[in-house]
Design a protein around this motif. Structure first.
Motif, PDB file in Angstrom:
ATOM      1  N   THR A 148       8.766   8.965  -3.218  1.00  0.00           N
ATOM      2  CA  THR A 148       8.366   9.746  -4.399  1.00  0.00           C
ATOM      3  C   THR A 148       7.885   8.810  -5.510  1.00  0.00           C
ATOM      4  O   THR A 148       6.874   9.065  -6.164  1.00  0.00           O
ATOM      5  CB  THR A 148       9.555  10.606  -4.890  1.00  0.00           C
ATOM      6  OG1 THR A 148      10.110  11.256  -3.763  1.00  0.00           O
ATOM      7  CG2 THR A 148       9.148  11.634  -5.904  1.00  0.00           C
ATOM      8  N   ASN A 149       8.629   7.699  -5.702  1.00  0.00           N
ATOM      9  CA  ASN A 149       8.218   6.722  -6.725  1.00  0.00           C
ATOM     10  C   ASN A 149       6.863   6.102  -6.388  1.00  0.00           C
ATOM     11  O   ASN A 149       6.001   5.945  -7.263  1.00  0.00           O
ATOM     12  CB  ASN A 149       9.251   5.595  -6.831  1.00  0.00           C
ATOM     13  CG  ASN A 149      10.529   6.051  -7.493  1.00  0.00           C
ATOM     14  OD1 ASN A 149      10.510   7.006  -8.267  1.00  0.00           O
ATOM     15  ND2 ASN A 149      11.634   5.410  -7.180  1.00  0.00           N
ATOM     16  N   LEU A 150       6.696   5.755  -5.110  1.00  0.00           N
ATOM     17  CA  LEU A 150       5.441   5.116  -4.694  1.00  0.00           C
ATOM     18  C   LEU A 150       4.264   6.084  -4.828  1.00  0.00           C
ATOM     19  O   LEU A 150       3.155   5.668  -5.156  1.00  0.00           O
ATOM     20  CB  LEU A 150       5.547   4.622  -3.245  1.00  0.00           C
ATOM     21  CG  LEU A 150       6.432   3.402  -3.028  1.00  0.00           C
ATOM     22  CD1 LEU A 150       6.601   3.114  -1.540  1.00  0.00           C
ATOM     23  CD2 LEU A 150       5.850   2.161  -3.712  1.00  0.00           C
ATOM     24  N   LYS A 151       4.540   7.348  -4.571  1.00  0.00           N
ATOM     25  CA  LYS A 151       3.482   8.371  -4.630  1.00  0.00           C
ATOM     26  C   LYS A 151       2.832   8.386  -6.017  1.00  0.00           C
ATOM     27  O   LYS A 151       1.620   8.436  -6.144  1.00  0.00           O
ATOM     28  CB  LYS A 151       4.104   9.745  -4.321  1.00  0.00           C
ATOM     29  CG  LYS A 151       3.106  10.852  -4.096  1.00  0.00           C
ATOM     30  CD  LYS A 151       3.798  12.159  -3.875  1.00  0.00           C
ATOM     31  CE  LYS A 151       4.323  12.677  -5.198  1.00  0.00           C
ATOM     32  NZ  LYS A 151       5.048  13.946  -5.101  1.00  0.00           N
ATOM     33  N   GLU A 152       3.671   8.281  -7.045  1.00  0.00           N
ATOM     34  CA  GLU A 152       3.133   8.290  -8.413  1.00  0.00           C
ATOM     35  C   GLU A 152       2.316   7.045  -8.692  1.00  0.00           C
ATOM     36  O   GLU A 152       1.242   7.104  -9.280  1.00  0.00           O
ATOM     37  CB  GLU A 152       4.281   8.371  -9.421  1.00  0.00           C
ATOM     38  CG  GLU A 152       4.918   9.745  -9.471  1.00  0.00           C
ATOM     39  CD  GLU A 152       6.297   9.724 -10.106  1.00  0.00           C
ATOM     40  OE1 GLU A 152       6.614   8.765 -10.838  1.00  0.00           O
ATOM     41  OE2 GLU A 152       7.056  10.682  -9.828  1.00  0.00           O
ATOM     42  N   LYS A 153       2.847   5.893  -8.236  1.00  0.00           N
ATOM     43  CA  LYS A 153       2.168   4.624  -8.559  1.00  0.00           C
ATOM     44  C   LYS A 153       0.893   4.423  -7.749  1.00  0.00           C
ATOM     45  O   LYS A 153      -0.020   3.741  -8.194  1.00  0.00           O
ATOM     46  CB  LYS A 153       3.130   3.461  -8.284  1.00  0.00           C
ATOM     47  CG  LYS A 153       4.432   3.600  -9.071  1.00  0.00           C
ATOM     48  CD  LYS A 153       4.708   2.397  -9.881  1.00  0.00           C
ATOM     49  CE  LYS A 153       5.662   2.643 -11.018  1.00  0.00           C
ATOM     50  NZ  LYS A 153       6.996   3.102 -10.657  1.00  0.00           N
ATOM     51  N   LEU A 154       0.867   4.971  -6.539  1.00  0.00           N
ATOM     52  CA  LEU A 154      -0.287   4.720  -5.668  1.00  0.00           C
ATOM     53  C   LEU A 154      -1.261   5.895  -5.618  1.00  0.00           C
ATOM     54  O   LEU A 154      -2.175   5.901  -4.793  1.00  0.00           O
ATOM     55  CB  LEU A 154       0.192   4.387  -4.249  1.00  0.00           C
ATOM     56  CG  LEU A 154       1.055   3.134  -4.115  1.00  0.00           C
ATOM     57  CD1 LEU A 154       1.606   3.008  -2.707  1.00  0.00           C
ATOM     58  CD2 LEU A 154       0.255   1.881  -4.467  1.00  0.00           C
ATOM     59  N   ALA A 155      -1.072   6.819  -6.525  1.00  0.00           N
ATOM     60  CA  ALA A 155      -1.884   8.054  -6.499  1.00  0.00           C
ATOM     61  C   ALA A 155      -3.387   7.818  -6.300  1.00  0.00           C
ATOM     62  O   ALA A 155      -3.996   8.485  -5.449  1.00  0.00           O
ATOM     63  CB  ALA A 155      -1.613   8.853  -7.762  1.00  0.00           C
ATOM     64  N   PRO A 156      -4.011   6.851  -7.013  1.00  0.00           N
ATOM     65  CA  PRO A 156      -5.461   6.698  -6.850  1.00  0.00           C
ATOM     66  C   PRO A 156      -5.876   6.332  -5.426  1.00  0.00           C
ATOM     67  O   PRO A 156      -7.003   6.606  -5.020  1.00  0.00           O
ATOM     68  CB  PRO A 156      -5.838   5.577  -7.820  1.00  0.00           C
ATOM     69  CG  PRO A 156      -4.608   5.134  -8.484  1.00  0.00           C
ATOM     70  CD  PRO A 156      -3.460   5.923  -7.990  1.00  0.00           C
ATOM     71  N   TYR A 157      -4.977   5.686  -4.680  1.00  0.00           N
ATOM     72  CA  TYR A 157      -5.346   5.237  -3.338  1.00  0.00           C
ATOM     73  C   TYR A 157      -4.964   6.222  -2.240  1.00  0.00           C
ATOM     74  O   TYR A 157      -5.376   6.069  -1.109  1.00  0.00           O
ATOM     75  CB  TYR A 157      -4.698   3.873  -3.044  1.00  0.00           C
ATOM     76  CG  TYR A 157      -5.367   2.785  -3.834  1.00  0.00           C
ATOM     77  CD1 TYR A 157      -6.544   2.204  -3.373  1.00  0.00           C
ATOM     78  CD2 TYR A 157      -4.862   2.390  -5.053  1.00  0.00           C
ATOM     79  CE1 TYR A 157      -7.187   1.236  -4.120  1.00  0.00           C
ATOM     80  CE2 TYR A 157      -5.493   1.422  -5.799  1.00  0.00           C
ATOM     81  CZ  TYR A 157      -6.656   0.845  -5.340  1.00  0.00           C
ATOM     82  OH  TYR A 157      -7.296  -0.092  -6.073  1.00  0.00           O
ATOM     83  N   LEU A 158      -4.155   7.184  -2.590  1.00  0.00           N
ATOM     84  CA  LEU A 158      -3.649   8.072  -1.543  1.00  0.00           C
ATOM     85  C   LEU A 158      -4.676   9.103  -1.094  1.00  0.00           C
ATOM     86  O   LEU A 158      -4.675   9.526   0.049  1.00  0.00           O
ATOM     87  CB  LEU A 158      -2.373   8.780  -2.008  1.00  0.00           C
ATOM     88  CG  LEU A 158      -1.171   7.856  -2.163  1.00  0.00           C
ATOM     89  CD1 LEU A 158      -0.003   8.599  -2.756  1.00  0.00           C
ATOM     90  CD2 LEU A 158      -0.783   7.246  -0.831  1.00  0.00           C
ATOM     91  N   LYS A 159      -5.584   9.448  -2.013  1.00  0.00           N
ATOM     92  CA  LYS A 159      -6.537  10.499  -1.656  1.00  0.00           C
ATOM     93  C   LYS A 159      -7.587  10.009  -0.664  1.00  0.00           C
ATOM     94  O   LYS A 159      -7.942  10.709   0.263  1.00  0.00           O
ATOM     95  CB  LYS A 159      -7.175  11.072  -2.918  1.00  0.00           C
ATOM     96  CG  LYS A 159      -6.204  12.014  -3.604  1.00  0.00           C
ATOM     97  CD  LYS A 159      -6.664  12.427  -4.975  1.00  0.00           C
ATOM     98  CE  LYS A 159      -5.509  13.146  -5.684  1.00  0.00           C
ATOM     99  NZ  LYS A 159      -5.689  13.189  -7.116  1.00  0.00           N
ATOM    100  N   GLY A 160      -8.044   8.759  -0.892  1.00  0.00           N
ATOM    101  CA  GLY A 160      -9.145   8.277  -0.062  1.00  0.00           C
ATOM    102  C   GLY A 160      -8.698   7.684   1.261  1.00  0.00           C
ATOM    103  O   GLY A 160      -9.517   7.329   2.102  1.00  0.00           O
ATOM    104  N   GLU A 161      -7.369   7.514   1.451  1.00  0.00           N
ATOM    105  CA  GLU A 161      -6.867   6.829   2.646  1.00  0.00           C
ATOM    106  C   GLU A 161      -7.150   7.605   3.923  1.00  0.00           C
ATOM    107  O   GLU A 161      -6.977   8.815   3.979  1.00  0.00           O
ATOM    108  CB  GLU A 161      -5.349   6.645   2.473  1.00  0.00           C
ATOM    109  CG  GLU A 161      -4.772   5.521   3.265  1.00  0.00           C
ATOM    110  CD  GLU A 161      -5.453   4.196   3.030  1.00  0.00           C
ATOM    111  OE1 GLU A 161      -5.765   3.568   4.045  1.00  0.00           O
ATOM    112  OE2 GLU A 161      -5.675   3.800   1.872  1.00  0.00           O
TER     113      GLU A 161
END
Lengths: 158, 201
Positions: B182-195
């Motif tokens: 959950t913590n990582l999800k917030e911090k990595l949000a910009p990269y999660l969509k394009g992965e």
């Protein structure tokens, strides 16, 4: 409420850590709930993103460095053991005999000292008594004289 | 039935140094990587990995195969990592919110990649940026969440194994991993969509 409970299980679900019953429960919920499905998708992407990170290789000198540390550790431990043995040797050859000698000296002189203290104490008590009855100034009469016999008698009655 | 690594360790206990060498060869890369993912500095990771094997060496006489050898090995590594973080927090030599990988190391990797270049410099820069962000995101996690996620994602360990390594319940591992994600999800949000990711559920 149901979504909140399911979301807490999502990571374990993605990691294959749920039992069959829980797994079926989460799966069914994901088919019905778009929000939780999106959440599961994001959590899955995190693992994917992290797994993708480059791994490193240990340097070629890794094992040599390890053995160097082991040798220096063993050397240190050997030195410690040697120091302990050296101290024990000292204890056996010098410190122990010295301690025994010291104990003997204290024992012998200690006994004499005790006697001296005891006799000193009895002399002081005698002098204290004579002085208390005011006769201490007449004490040193010539031996065999009448006065000396008188003082002897007084002392015997104490 | 003892696992083969525990058998090697027992042989080492009875004086066979070659068994120890085999264990070092087999696990040095894994241990260096677990520590590297946790600490973020290659040189420091290697020093700590050496310390892990040094502790194995020193403990040989007291060794009893109570668990899998790897569980014990990862436990030593995890404890060293957690101690290291505590030490750093105490002396405040390194801020946890700052980037930990050494600048020189990053540059060297970048030069090597450009020299080999099949991807464009733009791609390389983007990857560097992404790696830095992931590093920062991992560093921002509380130490226990961080070690749990590293053991789970990079080493593929089960929750049960992680619970033995971290001396806690399986439930607690589950909670830590959920919170870490959950913590990582917030911090990595910009990269999660394009992965590129194929779901899998």
């Amino acid at each position: 409420m149901r979504c909140k409970r399911i979301r807490k299980k999502l990571a374990a679900y993605l990691d294959g850590e749920l039992d069959e019953r829980q797994k079926a429960l989460v799966k069914r919920h994901l088919l019905e709930c778009a929000k939780c499905r999106k959440e599961a998708d994001l959590l899955g992407r995190i693992s994917y993103l992290l797994k993708d990170r480059p791994r490193i290789k240990p340097t070629l000198s890794f094992e040599a460095d390890l053995w160097r540390r082991i040798y220096s550790l063993e050397k240190e431990e050997t030195t410690k053991k040697e120091t302990t043995l050296y101290l024990l040797k000292w204890a056996t050859y010098i410190i122990l005999p010295a301690a025994v000698a010291a104990a003997l000296i204290i024992g012998v002189f200690g006994e004499n000292l005790g006697e001296k203290i005891a006799s000193f104490e009895s002399i002081s008590l005698e002098e204290e008594y004579l002085s208390s009855i005011g006769l201490d100034s007449f004490r040193d009469f010539p031996p065999g004289s009448l006065s000396q016999a008188y003082f002897s008698l007084i002392e015997q009655t104490k | 039935m003892l696992d083969p690594d525990s058998q090697l360790m027992l042989k080492f206990k009875s004086g066979d140094t070659i068994s120890f060498e085999k264990l070092v060869k087999k696990y040095k890369e894994k241990i260096v990587n677990v520590i590297y993912q946790f600490i973020g500095d290659k040189e420091e990771a290697e020093d700590l990995a050496i310390e892990v094997f040094l502790r194995v060496y020193r403990a040989r006489k007291r060794y009893k195969p109570r668990a899998k050898f790897t569980t014990w090995l990862y436990k030593i590594a995890a404890n060293l990592c957690l101690n290291e973080i505590r030490k750093k927090a105490r002396f405040q030599t390194v801020s946890l919110s700052e980037s930990i990988p050494s600048e020189a190391e990053e540059k060297l990797m970048l030069i090597e990649k450009i020299a080999n270049s099949s991807p464009s410099p733009q791609d390389i820069l983007e990857e560097k940026e992404r790696n830095t962000l992931i590093r920062k995101a991992i560093d921002s996690l509380p130490a226990k969440q961080r070690i749990a996620i590293i053991l789970q994602i990079y080493e593929g360990l089960s929750y049960k194994e992680i619970s033995k390594i971290l001396n806690c319940s399986v439930k607690s591992v589950e909670r830590r991993l959920y919170r870490a994600r959950t913590n990582l999800k917030e911090k990595l949000a910009p990269y999660l969509k394009g992965e590129k990711y194929n779901g899998g559920f």
